[in-house]
Design a protein around this motif. Structure first.
Motif, PDB file in Angstrom:
ATOM      1  N   HIS A   1      32.187  37.735  28.186  1.00 53.79           N
ATOM      2  CA  HIS A   1      32.642  38.905  28.946  1.00 53.79           C
ATOM      3  C   HIS A   1      32.777  38.542  30.427  1.00 53.79           C
ATOM      4  O   HIS A   1      32.180  37.563  30.889  1.00 53.79           O
ATOM      5  N   PRO A   2      33.532  39.326  31.197  1.00 50.21           N
ATOM      6  CA  PRO A   2      33.716  39.022  32.621  1.00 50.21           C
ATOM      7  C   PRO A   2      32.380  39.005  33.369  1.00 50.21           C
ATOM      8  O   PRO A   2      31.497  39.814  33.108  1.00 50.21           O
ATOM      9  N   HIS A   3      32.256  38.097  34.302  1.00 43.82           N
ATOM     10  CA  HIS A   3      31.021  37.939  35.060  1.00 43.82           C
ATOM     11  C   HIS A   3      30.961  38.963  36.194  1.00 43.82           C
ATOM     12  O   HIS A   3      31.965  39.242  36.848  1.00 43.82           O
ATOM     13  N   HIS A   4      29.771  39.507  36.440  1.00 44.40           N
ATOM     14  CA  HIS A   4      29.617  40.561  37.448  1.00 44.40           C
ATOM     15  C   HIS A   4      29.899  40.061  38.867  1.00 44.40           C
ATOM     16  O   HIS A   4      30.411  40.807  39.695  1.00 44.40           O
ATOM     17  N   ILE A   5      29.620  38.820  39.164  1.00 43.09           N
ATOM     18  CA  ILE A   5      29.905  38.291  40.503  1.00 43.09           C
ATOM     19  C   ILE A   5      31.412  38.206  40.735  1.00 43.09           C
ATOM     20  O   ILE A   5      31.906  38.548  41.806  1.00 43.09           O
ATOM     21  N   VAL A   6      32.131  37.805  39.721  1.00 38.59           N
ATOM     22  CA  VAL A   6      33.587  37.730  39.836  1.00 38.59           C
ATOM     23  C   VAL A   6      34.147  39.134  40.048  1.00 38.59           C
ATOM     24  O   VAL A   6      35.044  39.336  40.865  1.00 38.59           O
ATOM     25  N   ARG A   7      33.589  40.112  39.352  1.00 41.10           N
ATOM     26  CA  ARG A   7      34.036  41.503  39.531  1.00 41.10           C
ATOM     27  C   ARG A   7      33.805  41.965  40.969  1.00 41.10           C
ATOM     28  O   ARG A   7      34.684  42.565  41.580  1.00 41.10           O
ATOM     29  N   CYS A   8      32.630  41.657  41.520  1.00 39.47           N
ATOM     30  CA  CYS A   8      32.328  42.039  42.906  1.00 39.47           C
ATOM     31  C   CYS A   8      33.317  41.409  43.878  1.00 39.47           C
ATOM     32  O   CYS A   8      33.818  42.075  44.795  1.00 39.47           O
ATOM     33  N   TYR A   9      33.607  40.140  43.679  1.00 39.59           N
ATOM     34  CA  TYR A   9      34.539  39.470  44.586  1.00 39.59           C
ATOM     35  C   TYR A   9      35.972  39.974  44.393  1.00 39.59           C
ATOM     36  O   TYR A   9      36.737  39.999  45.359  1.00 39.59           O
ATOM     37  N   MET A  10      36.334  40.395  43.220  1.00 37.40           N
ATOM     38  CA  MET A  10      37.674  40.947  43.029  1.00 37.40           C
ATOM     39  C   MET A  10      37.795  42.317  43.705  1.00 37.40           C
ATOM     40  O   MET A  10      38.827  42.638  44.294  1.00 37.40           O
ATOM     41  N   GLU A  11      36.745  43.130  43.624  1.00 36.28           N
ATOM     42  CA  GLU A  11      36.739  44.416  44.333  1.00 36.28           C
ATOM     43  C   GLU A  11      36.825  44.176  45.845  1.00 36.28           C
ATOM     44  O   GLU A  11      37.550  44.871  46.551  1.00 36.28           O
ATOM     45  N   PHE A  12      36.080  43.202  46.321  1.00 38.49           N
ATOM     46  CA  PHE A  12      36.098  42.829  47.730  1.00 38.49           C
ATOM     47  C   PHE A  12      37.502  42.384  48.141  1.00 38.49           C
ATOM     48  O   PHE A  12      38.039  42.835  49.163  1.00 38.49           O
ATOM     49  N   THR A  13      38.104  41.538  47.333  1.00 38.87           N
ATOM     50  CA  THR A  13      39.455  41.050  47.609  1.00 38.87           C
ATOM     51  C   THR A  13      40.467  42.189  47.628  1.00 38.87           C
ATOM     52  O   THR A  13      41.314  42.263  48.519  1.00 38.87           O
ATOM     53  N   ALA A  14      40.375  43.079  46.651  1.00 45.99           N
ATOM     54  CA  ALA A  14      41.300  44.202  46.586  1.00 45.99           C
ATOM     55  C   ALA A  14      41.176  45.087  47.831  1.00 45.99           C
ATOM     56  O   ALA A  14      42.191  45.551  48.378  1.00 45.99           O
ATOM     57  N   SER A  15      39.967  45.303  48.297  1.00 42.82           N
ATOM     58  CA  SER A  15      39.756  46.105  49.507  1.00 42.82           C
ATOM     59  C   SER A  15      40.390  45.441  50.719  1.00 42.82           C
ATOM     60  O   SER A  15      41.063  46.096  51.521  1.00 42.82           O
ATOM     61  N   LEU A  16      40.183  44.147  50.852  1.00 42.76           N
ATOM     62  CA  LEU A  16      40.751  43.438  51.996  1.00 42.76           C
ATOM     63  C   LEU A  16      42.273  43.383  51.939  1.00 42.76           C
ATOM     64  O   LEU A  16      42.937  43.507  52.968  1.00 42.76           O
ATOM     65  N   ILE A  17      42.820  43.218  50.750  1.00 35.55           N
ATOM     66  CA  ILE A  17      44.275  43.197  50.610  1.00 35.55           C
ATOM     67  C   ILE A  17      44.860  44.543  51.018  1.00 35.55           C
ATOM     68  O   ILE A  17      45.872  44.608  51.717  1.00 35.55           O
ATOM     69  N   GLN A  18      44.204  45.604  50.605  1.00 31.14           N
ATOM     70  CA  GLN A  18      44.681  46.942  50.960  1.00 31.14           C
ATOM     71  C   GLN A  18      44.602  47.167  52.466  1.00 31.14           C
ATOM     72  O   GLN A  18      45.543  47.685  53.073  1.00 31.14           O
TER      73      GLN A  18
END
Length: 155
Positions: free
Chosen positions: A76-93
């Motif tokens: 299953h997807p790793h929780h750290i990767v999920r956190c960094y993807m949320e972080f990335t999405a926020s910065l991109i926005q």
């Protein structure tokens, strides 16, 4: 401001401060009020280097983390990767709203660091099938996070 920023380790907060400062610059420029130009320019001069320093610390933490200690058995997807993807999405926005291209290279470096971490996690699996399944699930999650964020921001 310089003393306060030295204790700030939140990249999203720093980027929000950069965006707010840029919006204030735009409002003041549209109203033809140059009285705060020097102050707002100095604020950005303090904010950008601190943001880059904090962002570099985030990237370093990805490269330095112990994949053995953080690895969870399962595809299953790793929780750290999920956190960094949320972080990335926020910065991109935020970058889309007020960025000037300074963040693009940093986001590329972040993606490379997350990719490296994923590969280190995948190496823990015994079979190629499980490695590929793990990587596929994490990539799917990353795409889903980015897709949801940008669909919501377009509404």
């Amino acid at each position: 401001m310089k003393l306060t920023l030295a204790n700030s380790h939140d990249a999203i907060c720093l980027m929000l401060m950069i965006c707010i400062t840029k919006k204030h610059q735009l409002v003041m420029s549209n109203r033809r009020l140059p009285c705060l130009d020097t102050y707002l320019d100095k604020a950005l001069i303090y904010l950008w280097p601190r943001f880059k320093t904090v962002f570099d610390m985030y990237i370093q933490s990805l490269y330095q983390c112990d994949a053995k200690m953080l690895w969870v058995d399962g595809t299953h997807p790793h929780h750290i990767v999920r956190c960094y993807m949320e972080f990335t999405a926020s910065l991109i926005q935020l970058n889309a709203e007020c960025g000037d291209g300074q963040l693009d290279m940093s986001l590329k470096r972040l993606r490379l660091a997350v990719d490296d971490l994923l590969v280190r996690f995948a190496e823990k699996f015994a079979t190629q099938k499980l490695k590929h399944l793990f990587l596929l699930n994490n990539c799917d999650m990353a795409i889903s996070i980015l897709k949801v964020r940008f669909v919501l921001s377009c509404k």
